[in-house]
Design a protein around this motif. Structure first.
Motif, short mmCIF file in Angstrom:
data_model
loop_
_atom_site.label_atom_id
_atom_site.label_comp_id
_atom_site.label_asym_id
_atom_site.label_seq_id
_atom_site.Cartn_x
_atom_site.Cartn_y
_atom_site.Cartn_z
N ASP A 9 -21.33 -30.55 32.25
CA ASP A 9 -21.03 -29.16 31.90
C ASP A 9 -21.12 -28.97 30.40
OD1 ASP A 9 -20.60 -27.96 34.41
OD2 ASP A 9 -18.66 -28.95 34.54
N ASN A 10 -22.12 -28.21 29.97
CA ASN A 10 -22.30 -27.82 28.59
C ASN A 10 -21.67 -26.42 28.48
OD1 ASN A 10 -23.41 -26.71 26.23
ND2 ASN A 10 -25.29 -27.86 26.43
N LYS A 11 -21.32 -25.98 27.28
CA LYS A 11 -20.75 -24.64 27.12
C LYS A 11 -21.66 -23.56 27.69
CE LYS A 11 -18.95 -25.85 22.64
NZ LYS A 11 -18.97 -25.51 21.23
N ASN A 12 -22.96 -23.72 27.46
CA ASN A 12 -23.90 -22.66 27.80
C ASN A 12 -24.58 -22.82 29.15
OD1 ASN A 12 -23.43 -21.65 25.19
ND2 ASN A 12 -24.96 -23.04 24.36
N MET A 13 -24.62 -24.04 29.67
CA MET A 13 -25.34 -24.26 30.92
C MET A 13 -24.89 -25.55 31.58
SD MET A 13 -29.06 -25.54 29.53
CE MET A 13 -29.07 -24.87 27.88
N ARG A 14 -25.15 -25.64 32.87
CA ARG A 14 -24.90 -26.90 33.60
C ARG A 14 -26.17 -27.72 33.52
NH1 ARG A 14 -22.22 -27.16 39.15
NH2 ARG A 14 -21.74 -29.21 38.36
N LEU A 15 -25.99 -29.00 33.27
CA LEU A 15 -27.11 -29.91 33.14
C LEU A 15 -27.02 -31.02 34.17
CD1 LEU A 15 -27.07 -30.36 29.26
CD2 LEU A 15 -28.62 -28.90 30.58
N GLU A 16 -28.15 -31.60 34.46
CA GLU A 16 -28.19 -32.83 35.24
C GLU A 16 -28.90 -33.85 34.37
OE1 GLU A 16 -28.32 -33.73 39.93
OE2 GLU A 16 -29.19 -31.85 39.27
N CYS A 17 -28.21 -34.96 34.07
CA CYS A 17 -28.72 -35.95 33.12
C CYS A 17 -28.99 -37.27 33.80
CB CYS A 17 -27.72 -36.17 31.99
SG CYS A 17 -27.39 -34.68 31.02
#
Length: 159
Positions: A105-113
């Protein structure tokens, strides 16, 4: 335990097997260490994997020490997650996608790493604990054999 390469989507990527050969001092090669949270690859192997994923998925986003991230749900709508495997001499260990891609969870968007890191300044590659989740690891000392058997642990919680 001889690691001879990495495979992505059933294609061997161009990493010279010598990258995974153990050095006499143990500072280069490939080991399994459940004390490492995530798998880490030597710079050479990591760069080839990163470039391969770039060709398949497009330009990644870097986030919180993870070099290969994508906005959650965008890339996977049009493309399946790549299947990544570690090639041992004589057999292939394919990593479960749930152990390879993690939601952030980034402030601006959800990421998949990609839950694989670059080894920090060393030539040692390590298969870490996150990629061994729901994998039975065995070592036959008498015959000097290693076993990695995917399984579903009845009390486990998906990462």
């Amino acid at each position: 335990m001889d690691v001879i390469g990495i495979r992505v989507n059933a294609v061997d990527i161009k990493v010279d097997p010598s990258v995974f050969a153990m050095s006499r001092d143990g500072r280069a090669g490939f080991v399994i260490d459940s004390g490492y949270e995530f798998t880490s690859l030597s710079n050479v192997a990591f760069d080839v994997l990163k470039n391969t994923l770039y060709e398949i998925l497009g330009t990644p986003i870097t986030y919180a020490g993870f070099e290969i991230c994508y906005q959650f749900g965008t890339v996977w709508r049009s493309k399946p997650k790549p299947v990544i495997g570690i090639m041992f001499r004589g057999w292939l260990f394919e990593l479960d996608e749930r152990n390879v891609w993690g939601k952030m969870d980034n402030k601006n968007m959800r990421l998949e790493c990609l839950l694989v890191h670059r080894s920090p300044g060393i030539k040692l590659s390590v298969l870490g604990a996150a990629q061994l989740f729901n994998v039975n690891v065995g070592h036959d000392l008498n015959n000097n054999l290693l076993y990695l058997q995917p399984m579903k642990c009845p009390t486990s919680v998906d990462p």
